[in-house]
Design a protein around this motif. Structure first.
Motif, short mmCIF file in Angstrom:
data_model
loop_
_atom_site.label_atom_id
_atom_site.label_comp_id
_atom_site.label_asym_id
_atom_site.label_seq_id
_atom_site.Cartn_x
_atom_site.Cartn_y
_atom_site.Cartn_z
N ARG A 156 0.78 -1.28 0.03
CA ARG A 156 0.22 0.04 0.11
C ARG A 156 0.86 1.22 0.13
N TRP A 157 1.79 1.21 0.84
CA TRP A 157 2.85 2.64 0.80
C TRP A 157 3.27 2.73 -0.30
N GLU B 48 0.70 4.32 -2.60
CA GLU B 48 0.48 5.75 -2.26
C GLU B 48 1.32 6.50 -2.71
N ASP C 87 0.86 5.09 6.52
CA ASP C 87 1.83 3.97 6.63
C ASP C 87 3.31 4.31 6.57
N ASP C 88 3.32 5.81 6.00
CA ASP C 88 4.74 6.46 5.99
C ASP C 88 5.04 6.99 7.30
N ARG D 174 3.79 9.98 10.36
CA ARG D 174 3.13 9.42 11.67
C ARG D 174 3.98 10.45 12.51
N ARG E 294 -3.17 0.40 16.43
CA ARG E 294 -4.59 0.99 15.70
C ARG E 294 -5.37 2.23 16.34
N TYR F 227 -3.50 4.89 15.04
CA TYR F 227 -3.92 5.17 13.28
C TYR F 227 -5.32 5.68 13.23
N HIS G 236 -6.15 9.65 11.52
CA HIS G 236 -6.88 9.64 10.51
C HIS G 236 -8.31 10.84 10.81
#
Length: 205
Positions: A133-134, A137, A153-154, A158, A175, A178, A182
């Protein structure tokens, strides 16, 4: 940076301060910005090594082809030893072959890919070995120029958000972190790509 994006993002006072103290990031489009296939190959080569080393290996890899372009059918005909001569590991050779196989069976033309949503592109490319995914993206941001990518995910993104919003993120991990990140980024829509570029360039005091 688009003025409408700056106006929108500046409604977040924390992000407004970051924008104020950070030089405007420049779009980092490569020469192959319209060539998703070549960008995928380069992203594989670049994994877990320095930019300098990746650039050198990618140059040697491209030099294996008569016109300096790794056409998918030609790539699949090269032996492992030939590919290793460019400095590629066995694992990356497998990943590059996976990209070439995918390109032979699926469209990577911009005309087609541009019809897909960001998440559709992620799901479309994830079956390629070595592509997560990274990686997708980063392609969405820097190759396809999508405006609302939030690459959570970078690690740098974060870390910078935790630094910028300590009252909301202190002590959080996994989580839960995360979820909160978000939530922080939700009001930035539809310009999360611009916000991410500022966070990457921001240098906390």
């Amino acid at each position: 940076m688009p003025p409408e994006a700056i106006r929108h993002l500046s409604q977040d006072p924390v992000l407004a301060a970051i924008i104020e103290q950070t030089p405007a990031p420049q779009p980092a489009f490569a020469d192959w910005a319209n060539d998703l296939y070549l960008a995928l190959l380069e992203s594989i080569v670049s994994q877990q090594i320095s930019v300098k080393a990746a650039d050198a290996i990618f140059r040697r890899f491209r030099a294996l082809f008569a016109d300096n372009y790794p056409h998918a059918d030609q790539l699949l005909l090269l032996t492992t030893d030939e590919l290793r001569s460019a400095g590629l590991s066995g694992q990356k050779i497998g990943y590059l072959r996976s990209v070439a196989t995918f390109a032979g069976e699926h469209s990577l033309d911009r005309a087609y890919v541009d019809t897909l949503t960001d998440e559709e592109i992620v799901q479309y490319l994830l079956p390629i070995r070595g592509v997560g995914r990274w990686t997708v993206e980063m392609l969405l941001l820097f190759v396809l120029d999508r405006p609302d990518v939030f690459p959570i995910d970078d690690l740098v993104i974060r870390q910078r958000m935790v630094r910028a919003y300590p009252e909301r993120t202190a002590g959080l991990t996994g989580r839960v972190l995360y979820k909160v990140l978000h939530e922080i980024a939700a009001p930035w829509q539809p310009y999360r790509s611009t916000a991410s570029r500022y966070l990457w360039k921001w240098k906390p005091a």
